[in-house]
Design an enzyme around this catalytic site. Structure first.
Site, PDB file in Angstrom:
ATOM      1  N   LYS A  66      29.364  -9.563 -70.578  1.00 19.48           N
ATOM      2  CA  LYS A  66      29.221 -10.624 -71.548  1.00 19.48           C
ATOM      3  C   LYS A  66      29.662 -12.050 -71.065  1.00 19.48           C
ATOM      4  O   LYS A  66      29.016 -13.001 -71.425  1.00 19.48           O
ATOM      5  CB  LYS A  66      30.215 -10.263 -72.728  1.00 19.48           C
ATOM      6  CG  LYS A  66      29.776  -9.302 -73.523  1.00 19.48           C
ATOM      7  CD  LYS A  66      30.743  -8.966 -74.858  1.00 19.48           C
ATOM      8  CE  LYS A  66      29.883  -7.885 -75.458  1.00 19.48           C
ATOM      9  NZ  LYS A  66      30.441  -7.643 -76.797  1.00 19.48           N
ATOM     10  N   ASN A  87      26.750 -12.417 -76.308  1.00 13.70           N
ATOM     11  CA  ASN A  87      26.325 -10.828 -76.504  1.00 13.70           C
ATOM     12  C   ASN A  87      25.212 -10.599 -77.071  1.00 13.70           C
ATOM     13  O   ASN A  87      24.626  -9.703 -77.153  1.00 13.70           O
ATOM     14  CB  ASN A  87      27.458 -10.053 -77.349  1.00 13.70           C
ATOM     15  CG  ASN A  87      27.419 -10.476 -78.923  1.00 13.70           C
ATOM     16  OD1 ASN A  87      26.753 -11.652 -79.238  1.00 13.70           O
ATOM     17  ND2 ASN A  87      27.382  -9.628 -79.750  1.00 13.70           N
ATOM     18  N   GLY A 130      38.952  -9.608 -71.710  1.00 12.21           N
ATOM     19  CA  GLY A 130      37.313  -9.742 -71.303  1.00 12.21           C
ATOM     20  C   GLY A 130      36.293 -10.477 -72.283  1.00 12.21           C
ATOM     21  O   GLY A 130      36.640 -11.101 -73.033  1.00 12.21           O
ATOM     22  N   ALA A 132      34.535  -9.497 -74.841  1.00 15.34           N
ATOM     23  CA  ALA A 132      34.749  -9.129 -76.249  1.00 15.34           C
ATOM     24  C   ALA A 132      35.836 -10.089 -76.778  1.00 15.34           C
ATOM     25  O   ALA A 132      35.845 -10.600 -77.862  1.00 15.34           O
ATOM     26  CB  ALA A 132      34.772  -7.700 -76.387  1.00 15.34           C
ATOM     27  N   ASN A 152      46.938  -9.120 -71.746  1.00 11.77           N
ATOM     28  CA  ASN A 152      46.046  -8.417 -70.709  1.00 11.77           C
ATOM     29  C   ASN A 152      46.804  -7.794 -69.520  1.00 11.77           C
ATOM     30  O   ASN A 152      47.833  -8.367 -69.177  1.00 11.77           O
ATOM     31  CB  ASN A 152      45.038  -9.501 -70.540  1.00 11.77           C
ATOM     32  CG  ASN A 152      43.712  -9.029 -69.703  1.00 11.77           C
ATOM     33  OD1 ASN A 152      43.157  -7.894 -70.215  1.00 11.77           O
ATOM     34  ND2 ASN A 152      43.209  -9.367 -68.718  1.00 11.77           N
TER      35      ASN A 152
HETATM   36  P1  NAP Z   1      34.927  -6.362 -70.448  1.00  8.15           P
HETATM   37  O1  NAP Z   1      34.499  -7.714 -70.210  1.00  8.15           O
HETATM   38  O2  NAP Z   1      34.675  -5.241 -69.382  1.00  8.15           O
HETATM   39  O3  NAP Z   1      36.619  -6.338 -70.429  1.00  8.15           O
HETATM   40  C1  NAP Z   1      37.524  -5.195 -70.112  1.00  8.15           C
HETATM   41  C2  NAP Z   1      38.955  -5.488 -70.601  1.00  8.15           C
HETATM   42  O4  NAP Z   1      39.607  -4.277 -70.609  1.00  8.15           O
HETATM   43  C3  NAP Z   1      39.866  -6.409 -69.652  1.00  8.15           C
HETATM   44  O5  NAP Z   1      40.446  -7.153 -70.267  1.00  8.15           O
HETATM   45  C4  NAP Z   1      40.310  -5.593 -68.874  1.00  8.15           C
HETATM   46  O6  NAP Z   1      41.627  -5.722 -68.162  1.00  8.15           O
HETATM   47  C5  NAP Z   1      40.873  -4.438 -69.765  1.00  8.15           C
HETATM   48  N1  NAP Z   1      41.140  -3.060 -68.991  1.00  8.15           N
HETATM   49  C6  NAP Z   1      40.146  -2.219 -68.665  1.00  8.15           C
HETATM   50  N2  NAP Z   1      40.492  -1.224 -68.226  1.00  8.15           N
HETATM   51  C7  NAP Z   1      42.014  -1.175 -68.665  1.00  8.15           C
HETATM   52  C8  NAP Z   1      43.038  -0.385 -68.324  1.00  8.15           C
HETATM   53  N3  NAP Z   1      43.046   1.036 -67.747  1.00  8.15           N
HETATM   54  N4  NAP Z   1      44.234  -0.771 -68.748  1.00  8.15           N
HETATM   55  C9  NAP Z   1      44.333  -1.897 -69.249  1.00  8.15           C
HETATM   56  N5  NAP Z   1      43.339  -2.873 -69.582  1.00  8.15           N
HETATM   57  C10 NAP Z   1      42.297  -2.398 -69.120  1.00  8.15           C
HETATM   58  O7  NAP Z   1      34.656  -5.417 -71.845  1.00  8.15           O
HETATM   59  P2  NAP Z   1      34.245  -6.200 -73.111  1.00  8.15           P
HETATM   60  O8  NAP Z   1      32.963  -6.584 -73.170  1.00  8.15           O
HETATM   61  O9  NAP Z   1      35.297  -7.028 -73.321  1.00  8.15           O
HETATM   62  O10 NAP Z   1      34.475  -4.896 -74.266  1.00  8.15           O
HETATM   63  C11 NAP Z   1      35.739  -4.327 -74.384  1.00  8.15           C
HETATM   64  C12 NAP Z   1      35.737  -3.339 -75.254  1.00  8.15           C
HETATM   65  O11 NAP Z   1      35.297  -3.372 -76.397  1.00  8.15           O
HETATM   66  C13 NAP Z   1      34.524  -2.284 -74.777  1.00  8.15           C
HETATM   67  O12 NAP Z   1      35.032  -0.753 -74.980  1.00  8.15           O
HETATM   68  C14 NAP Z   1      33.381  -2.485 -75.859  1.00  8.15           C
HETATM   69  O13 NAP Z   1      32.667  -1.306 -76.015  1.00  8.15           O
HETATM   70  C15 NAP Z   1      34.165  -2.823 -77.043  1.00  8.15           C
HETATM   71  N6  NAP Z   1      33.456  -3.662 -77.900  1.00  8.15           N
HETATM   72  C16 NAP Z   1      33.111  -3.335 -79.042  1.00  8.15           C
HETATM   73  C17 NAP Z   1      32.115  -4.096 -80.068  1.00  8.15           C
HETATM   74  C18 NAP Z   1      31.786  -3.320 -81.271  1.00  8.15           C
HETATM   75  O14 NAP Z   1      30.882  -3.793 -82.012  1.00  8.15           O
HETATM   76  N7  NAP Z   1      32.555  -2.410 -81.805  1.00  8.15           N
HETATM   77  C19 NAP Z   1      31.857  -5.352 -79.700  1.00  8.15           C
HETATM   78  C20 NAP Z   1      32.332  -5.836 -78.359  1.00  8.15           C
HETATM   79  C21 NAP Z   1      32.958  -4.979 -77.418  1.00  8.15           C
HETATM   80  P3  NAP Z   1      41.327  -6.913 -66.922  1.00  8.15           P
HETATM   81  O15 NAP Z   1      41.154  -8.183 -67.299  1.00  8.15           O
HETATM   82  O16 NAP Z   1      42.922  -6.785 -66.188  1.00  8.15           O
HETATM   83  O17 NAP Z   1      40.408  -6.337 -66.091  1.00  8.15           O
END
Ligand code: NAP
Length: 274
Positions: A66, A87, A130, A132, A152
């Site tokens: 994103k 998105n 991240g 989202a 975070n």
């Molecule tokens: P992203 O940009 O890849 O960001 C990932 C986030 O998760 C970062 O803050 C990262 O922290 C953290 N993270 C990853 N592994 C971790 C761990 N083991 N322990 C703690 N924190 C961890 O992903 P995104 O696009 O923001 O999406 C996040 C989630 O929301 C995904 O599962 C996505 O499918 C879901 N989502 C759902 C919808 C929906 O419509 N339902 C919409 C949007 C997103 P760091 O910064 O420290 O790496």
């Protein structure tokens, strides 16, 4: 003519977006075809360009692209520009790729409208910084919570994100270790990908109580580790299925100029998720 869309992510096989959009197409009588596309950080820009060059009218972008998607677009909506997160990409009739973020309106519609849980005057905690998390900040702050704290794993990202939006309300950021010093929250939103690896975030015991809502953006067949943890602490829980549907409806509106009714897609999705 059939309008073609896709969702680009890594991993992407689990995404229910194609089902949601196909149902929207049927119900609004628009001829669309919506697929899934896997990509990598190295190839993401090319994946988008190739998709458009092959006749695609637009695409959704999901984790982890994103923030990267901002760079691919020729211009951005005001919200996407401020959030630094895209998105939804739309091939405008002027030939430019326009980036939008519909995650915020999607999340808020689900919490406030579907779950009937007001955000106004509530203490809100957002886990993750991240794409989202960035995308939902403005929409949450527009609801006037009494405070919004972002926590975070990489604390600097949470602090930097809070600074971007600190003119819109009481916003702060930290790592997870600082959560121990804060009072319980009314709404805790998990916007991390930790659930995808089955990892439970290490959270202080007092973070939620009986009146709290724990919202996990992830949707799955079963309750996520975050939701199970919240239930053990007396909180109500919701997964991100409603957000998925509501943000998809906003994307569909951008592409097809009509906002589909969302209620009719749930029976099929529940059936698919068992
Ligand atoms: P992203 O940009 O890849 O960001 C990932 C986030 O998760 C970062 O803050 C990262 O922290 C953290 N993270 C990853 N592994 C971790 C761990 N083991 N322990 C703690 N924190 C961890 O992903 P995104 O696009 O923001 O999406 C996040 C989630 O929301 C995904 O599962 C996505 O499918 C879901 N989502 C759902 C919808 C929906 O419509 N339902 C919409 C949007 C997103 P760091 O910064 O420290 O790496």
């Amino acid at each position: 003519m059939i309008n073609r869309y896709t969702v680009i992510g890594q991993p992407i096989a689990h995404s229910l977006s194609p089902v949601v959009h196909q149902l929207f197409g049927e119900h609004t009588q628009r001829k669309i075809k919506y697929t899934r596309t896997e990509s990598t950080t190295e190839t993401f820009d090319t994946t988008v360009r190739d998709w458009i060059a092959s006749g695609g009218r637009g695409c959704n972008v999901t984790s982890p692209f994103k923030e990267q998607a901002v760079q691919v677009c020729d211009r951005l909506s005001r919200e996407a520009h401020r959030a630094g997160s895209v998105n939804t990409i739309h091939l405008h009739r002027d030939g430019n790729l326009v980036g939008h973020t519909t995650d915020g309106p999607g999340l808020v519609a689900d919490i406030v409208k579907n779950w009937r849980y007001p955000i106004a005057d509530k203490r809100v905690l957002l886990l993750g910084a991240g794409g989202a998390a960035r995308g939902v900040m403005q929409a949450i702050l527009k609801q006037s919570p009494s405070m919004l704290h972002i926590a975070n794993r990489t604390a600097e990202k949470a602090v930097a994100l809070a600074e971007i939006f600190d003119d819109l309300g009481a916003v702060s950021g930290s790592g997870y270790d600082a959560l121990g010093e804060l009072d319980a929250f009314d709404i805790v939103i998990n916007a991390t990908t930790s659930g995808m690896s089955g990892t439970m975030l290490v959270l202080p015991e007092h973070l939620m109580n009986a009146g709290s809502l724990a919202y996990d953006m992830t949707y799955a067949q079963r309750d996520t580790p975050f939701m199970l943890w919240a239930q053990q602490h007396g909180a109500s829980t919701a997964n991100g299925l409603g957000m998925l549907v509501e943000q998809a409806a906003e994307s569909f509106l951008i592409w097809e100029d009509v906002r589909p009714k969302t209620r009719m897609v749930y029976p099929r999705l529940h059936e698919m998720l068992g």
